[in-house]
Write an enzyme that holds these catalytic residues in place. Sequence first.
Site, PDB file in Angstrom:
ATOM      1  N   SER A 146       1.132  -1.136  -0.538  1.00  0.00           N
ATOM      2  CA  SER A 146       0.058   0.242  -0.270  1.00  0.00           C
ATOM      3  C   SER A 146       0.612   1.275  -0.014  1.00  0.00           C
ATOM      4  O   SER A 146       2.130   1.076   0.387  1.00  0.00           O
ATOM      5  CB  SER A 146      -1.133   0.174   1.206  1.00  0.00           C
ATOM      6  OG  SER A 146      -1.866   1.348   1.636  1.00  0.00           O
ATOM      7  N   TYR A 159      -1.985  -1.257  10.486  1.00  0.00           N
ATOM      8  CA  TYR A 159      -2.295  -1.349   9.319  1.00  0.00           C
ATOM      9  C   TYR A 159      -1.471  -0.989   7.942  1.00  0.00           C
ATOM     10  O   TYR A 159      -0.630  -1.848   7.043  1.00  0.00           O
ATOM     11  CB  TYR A 159      -3.635  -0.865   8.740  1.00  0.00           C
ATOM     12  CG  TYR A 159      -4.251  -1.271   6.451  1.00  0.00           C
ATOM     13  CD1 TYR A 159      -4.277  -2.874   6.212  1.00  0.00           C
ATOM     14  CD2 TYR A 159      -3.503   0.041   5.538  1.00  0.00           C
ATOM     15  CE1 TYR A 159      -4.833  -2.973   5.061  1.00  0.00           C
ATOM     16  CE2 TYR A 159      -3.608  -0.600   4.510  1.00  0.00           C
ATOM     17  CZ  TYR A 159      -4.492  -1.545   3.955  1.00  0.00           C
ATOM     18  OH  TYR A 159      -4.297  -2.017   2.883  1.00  0.00           O
ATOM     19  N   LYS A 163       2.077  -2.975   6.066  1.00  0.00           N
ATOM     20  CA  LYS A 163       1.851  -2.918   4.599  1.00  0.00           C
ATOM     21  C   LYS A 163       3.291  -2.242   4.320  1.00  0.00           C
ATOM     22  O   LYS A 163       4.139  -2.882   3.270  1.00  0.00           O
ATOM     23  CB  LYS A 163       1.169  -1.910   3.813  1.00  0.00           C
ATOM     24  CG  LYS A 163      -0.332  -2.250   4.016  1.00  0.00           C
ATOM     25  CD  LYS A 163      -0.506  -4.317   3.100  1.00  0.00           C
ATOM     26  CE  LYS A 163      -1.941  -4.578   3.223  1.00  0.00           C
ATOM     27  NZ  LYS A 163      -1.691  -5.255   2.081  1.00  0.00           N
TER      28      LYS A 163
END
Length: 255
Positions: A146, A159, A163
């Site tokens: 990401s 999160y 990533k």
Amino acid sequence: MQTGLQGKTALITGASRGIGKAIAVALAAEGANVVLSSRKQEALDEVAAGIHAAHPSVGVLAKAAHVGEEEQARACVDAAVAEFGGIDVLVNNAGTNPYFGPMVDLDAARAAKIVQVNQFAIVQWTQLAWKASLAQRGGAIINISSLGGLATEHGIGYYNATKAAVIHLTRQFAMELAPAVRVNAIAPGIVKTQLARALWENNEEAISKFMPLGRIGQPEDIANAAVFLAGDTASWLTGQTLVIDGGAMVRPSIA
């Protein structure tokens, strides 16, 4: 330009919707057999039926598996090898984010789930695919990271931390699995998917104006890059992370 994917077999996790589905459709359009995996068999069957209707000469296998459960992952990899004789491309796409808020309030249970699905699952599926097929056949692995793995953001910090780990795992596996297997990653910016809905649903127009290229991403934008990384045209490319963000990272930080 020929991608060399015709007759190859690609296994895609998180393939029932969004980016994973778009990648599966794009690889099938290039003539690759596709193995679709996600948690819900019914959703996979629907995607498989659509691919079969559009590309009847391509093999399609839908096999439900929780990406973070080792035995389910093993069963999926084994089914792919049994059905098609091996795996040539592994796309580690599945991801989750059950928590939105500051990291100082993140609880251990949700942190563990984020790591299990976004980070360790990549290690697990890579291990299984390598031992079952890739070590002998060679091939390509594509990890979906990401843009957040390269930046800081409010609300999704943990999160993004997983990533960022995906980017390093990509480089580490590229070193360890060379020269048999090329390992690269894609770091998408904001893409119009269910997982990212909270980021774009209520302010798509404002985000689009912010983007140098004038729009948020579509799953197909990422799928096109995956086809490139999976195919022969990327035969001298490994250990890299391709940022696809509509130009967000080159926009001046102060307007």
